[in-house]
Design an enzyme around this catalytic site. Structure first.
Site, PDB file in Angstrom:
ATOM      1  N   ARG A   1       0.975 -24.973  51.481  1.00 47.98           N
ATOM      2  CA  ARG A   1       1.626 -24.632  52.637  1.00 47.98           C
ATOM      3  C   ARG A   1       0.729 -23.609  53.497  1.00 47.98           C
ATOM      4  O   ARG A   1       0.837 -23.983  54.848  1.00 47.98           O
ATOM      5  CB  ARG A   1       3.103 -24.181  52.474  1.00 47.98           C
ATOM      6  CG  ARG A   1       3.893 -25.162  51.931  1.00 47.98           C
ATOM      7  CD  ARG A   1       5.115 -24.460  51.338  1.00 47.98           C
ATOM      8  NE  ARG A   1       5.023 -23.916  50.109  1.00 47.98           N
ATOM      9  CZ  ARG A   1       5.919 -23.571  49.461  1.00 47.98           C
ATOM     10  NH1 ARG A   1       7.165 -23.545  49.682  1.00 47.98           N
ATOM     11  NH2 ARG A   1       5.728 -23.303  48.093  1.00 47.98           N
TER      12      ARG A   1
ATOM     13  N   ASP B   1       1.175 -32.312  49.533  1.00 46.32           N
ATOM     14  CA  ASP B   1       2.636 -32.294  49.565  1.00 46.32           C
ATOM     15  C   ASP B   1       3.361 -32.822  50.627  1.00 46.32           C
ATOM     16  O   ASP B   1       4.160 -32.059  51.301  1.00 46.32           O
ATOM     17  CB  ASP B   1       3.433 -30.896  49.020  1.00 46.32           C
ATOM     18  CG  ASP B   1       2.782 -30.539  47.661  1.00 46.32           C
ATOM     19  OD1 ASP B   1       2.340 -31.763  46.719  1.00 46.32           O
ATOM     20  OD2 ASP B   1       2.913 -29.302  47.476  1.00 46.32           O
TER      21      ASP B   1
ATOM     22  N   ASP C   1      -1.650 -35.265  39.860  1.00 47.11           N
ATOM     23  CA  ASP C   1      -0.751 -34.262  39.264  1.00 47.11           C
ATOM     24  C   ASP C   1       0.692 -34.680  38.836  1.00 47.11           C
ATOM     25  O   ASP C   1       1.616 -34.376  39.337  1.00 47.11           O
ATOM     26  CB  ASP C   1      -0.646 -32.973  40.207  1.00 47.11           C
ATOM     27  CG  ASP C   1       0.126 -31.851  39.438  1.00 47.11           C
ATOM     28  OD1 ASP C   1       0.272 -31.824  38.243  1.00 47.11           O
ATOM     29  OD2 ASP C   1       0.912 -30.900  40.345  1.00 47.11           O
ATOM     30  N   LEU C   2       0.376 -35.938  37.832  1.00 45.33           N
ATOM     31  CA  LEU C   2       1.638 -36.466  37.415  1.00 45.33           C
ATOM     32  C   LEU C   2       2.453 -35.935  36.134  1.00 45.33           C
ATOM     33  O   LEU C   2       3.496 -36.440  35.814  1.00 45.33           O
ATOM     34  CB  LEU C   2       1.397 -37.982  37.214  1.00 45.33           C
ATOM     35  CG  LEU C   2       1.172 -38.680  38.672  1.00 45.33           C
ATOM     36  CD1 LEU C   2       0.764 -40.142  38.247  1.00 45.33           C
ATOM     37  CD2 LEU C   2       1.784 -38.332  39.853  1.00 45.33           C
ATOM     38  N   LYS C   3       1.679 -34.986  35.606  1.00 43.74           N
ATOM     39  CA  LYS C   3       2.403 -34.161  34.470  1.00 43.74           C
ATOM     40  C   LYS C   3       2.932 -35.252  33.348  1.00 43.74           C
ATOM     41  O   LYS C   3       4.011 -34.978  33.119  1.00 43.74           O
ATOM     42  CB  LYS C   3       3.525 -33.139  34.756  1.00 43.74           C
ATOM     43  CG  LYS C   3       2.595 -31.892  35.592  1.00 43.74           C
ATOM     44  CD  LYS C   3       3.584 -30.983  35.915  1.00 43.74           C
ATOM     45  CE  LYS C   3       3.238 -29.831  36.841  1.00 43.74           C
ATOM     46  NZ  LYS C   3       3.027 -30.407  38.518  1.00 43.74           N
ATOM     47  N   PHE C   4       1.874 -36.000  32.642  1.00 45.92           N
ATOM     48  CA  PHE C   4       2.492 -36.829  31.837  1.00 45.92           C
ATOM     49  C   PHE C   4       3.153 -36.299  30.679  1.00 45.92           C
ATOM     50  O   PHE C   4       2.513 -35.211  30.044  1.00 45.92           O
ATOM     51  CB  PHE C   4       1.319 -37.861  31.321  1.00 45.92           C
ATOM     52  CG  PHE C   4       1.007 -38.748  32.659  1.00 45.92           C
ATOM     53  CD1 PHE C   4       1.597 -39.478  33.328  1.00 45.92           C
ATOM     54  CD2 PHE C   4      -0.404 -38.786  32.701  1.00 45.92           C
ATOM     55  CE1 PHE C   4       1.254 -40.266  34.354  1.00 45.92           C
ATOM     56  CE2 PHE C   4      -1.211 -39.541  33.723  1.00 45.92           C
ATOM     57  CZ  PHE C   4      -0.151 -40.275  34.610  1.00 45.92           C
TER      58      PHE C   4
ATOM     59  N   ASP D   1       4.831 -38.058  27.186  1.00 51.25           N
ATOM     60  CA  ASP D   1       5.528 -39.377  26.249  1.00 51.25           C
ATOM     61  C   ASP D   1       5.047 -39.298  25.262  1.00 51.25           C
ATOM     62  O   ASP D   1       4.258 -38.653  24.497  1.00 51.25           O
ATOM     63  CB  ASP D   1       5.094 -40.523  27.327  1.00 51.25           C
ATOM     64  CG  ASP D   1       6.417 -41.506  27.127  1.00 51.25           C
ATOM     65  OD1 ASP D   1       6.960 -41.661  26.117  1.00 51.25           O
ATOM     66  OD2 ASP D   1       6.578 -42.267  28.072  1.00 51.25           O
TER      67      ASP D   1
ATOM     68  N   THR E   1       6.415 -22.681  35.504  1.00 51.64           N
ATOM     69  CA  THR E   1       6.859 -21.081  35.926  1.00 51.64           C
ATOM     70  C   THR E   1       8.103 -21.019  36.574  1.00 51.64           C
ATOM     71  O   THR E   1       8.661 -20.178  36.688  1.00 51.64           O
ATOM     72  CB  THR E   1       5.609 -20.766  36.867  1.00 51.64           C
ATOM     73  OG1 THR E   1       5.696 -21.821  38.073  1.00 51.64           O
ATOM     74  CG2 THR E   1       4.233 -20.375  36.619  1.00 51.64           C
TER      75      THR E   1
ATOM     76  N   LYS F   1      -4.782 -32.926  45.900  1.00 50.76           N
ATOM     77  CA  LYS F   1      -3.824 -32.838  44.994  1.00 50.76           C
ATOM     78  C   LYS F   1      -2.600 -33.918  45.395  1.00 50.76           C
ATOM     79  O   LYS F   1      -1.893 -33.755  46.560  1.00 50.76           O
ATOM     80  CB  LYS F   1      -3.208 -31.607  44.489  1.00 50.76           C
ATOM     81  CG  LYS F   1      -2.188 -31.758  43.363  1.00 50.76           C
ATOM     82  CD  LYS F   1      -1.816 -30.468  43.098  1.00 50.76           C
ATOM     83  CE  LYS F   1      -0.736 -29.809  43.768  1.00 50.76           C
ATOM     84  NZ  LYS F   1       0.638 -30.249  43.044  1.00 50.76           N
TER      85      LYS F   1
END
Ligand code: C5P
Length: 246
Positions: free
Chosen positions: A220, A16, A65-68, A70, A129, A38
């Protein structure tokens, strides 16, 4: 394969870092220690496919991790394209529905076939979450959060997805209901003594493995450590030990 190698296959570092050059430098510092990186929406929006290729060239497996979410045709195409980049894991939203999930699994298999690489696993996100019961009610979902999570996880399994993303506190509900090889990937991991940050409900690496997680995502606690490789190795060792008693 040693128990540490097996743990390495199951630990995903959340890269990240918004700047692609900095992200690549960080990945390089973990080469030889970790296997999985990731890449999420911020970094991908900046670094795109070239960044994924560079991580692949460095020898990393990539979780995109693009969480499509559509219409099925778009998601099928997106998963086909992601598989063509050689990623090993990718995400879609289970709430996109059966046809979209089936399209995702089909697209991922198709993209891998076209590129001559192994088929990636499509993981479904159930309920973010960041949402609670009242947020679900706002969007017309009257079921309790846990019931919605389980219903969406089953839908993902029935639709050909390879697993789900789940909070560690959901493992005891989900693992008994979802037999392997259907996989569970869990973030919200904190080694004992690490800062919790904005994660509200956390689990140690050992407890997540014993609880039935297949992959752990850690950001982190590694990224902010004075010695990233040492922090990653400590987590791998804790995972390997837990696997021995799991
Ligand atoms: O830095 P940290 O270990 O908290 O990073 C966890 C990673 O998992 C981040 O990339 C974050 O977006 C992701 N994640 C999360 N909690 C969720 C879902 C995803 O922390 N509930």
């Amino acid at each position: 394969m040693t128990s540490l190698d097996r743990a390495r296959d199951r630990l995903v570092f959340a890269l990240d870092i918004a700047d692609p050059e900095e992200a690549l430098a960080c990945a390089r510092s973990l080469s030889g220690t970790l296997t999985w990186m990731k890449v999420a929406t911020t970094l991908f929006t900046r670094g795109g496919a070239p960044l994924v290729s560079q991580l692949r060239q460095m020898g990393f497996s990539v979780f995109l991790d693009l969480k499509f979410h559509d219409i099925p045709d778009q998601v099928q195409g997106a998963c086909r394209a992601a598989a063509g980049l050689g990623v090993g894991l990718m995400t879609v939203h289970a709430s996109g529905g059966r046809a979209m999930l089936e399209g995702a699994a089909f697209g991922a298999a198709q993209g891998a076939r076209d590129a001559g690489c192994p088929a990636p696993r499509v993981l479904a996100v159930t309920v973010l979450t960041s949402l609670d019961g009242s947020d679900l009610a706002d969007i017309g979902v009257e079921r309790a959060v846990e019931d919605q999570v389980l219903a969406l996880a089953r839908l993902a399994q029935d639709s050909g997805c390879g697993g789900i993303v789940a909070s560690p506190r959901e493992l005891s509900l989900l693992r008994p209901a979802l037999a392997r090889p259907f996989g569970i990937l869990t973030p919200g991991i904190r080694p004992l003594g690490a800062a919790v940050g904005d994660q509200k409900r956390v689990t140690t690496p050992g407890d997540a493995i014993r609880g039935g997680a297949d992959w752990l995502v850690v950001g982190r606690p590694i990224r902010k450590a004075p010695d990233r490789a040492a922090a990653a190795t400590a987590i791998l060792e804790e995972m390997a030990e837990a696997e021995a008693d799991a």
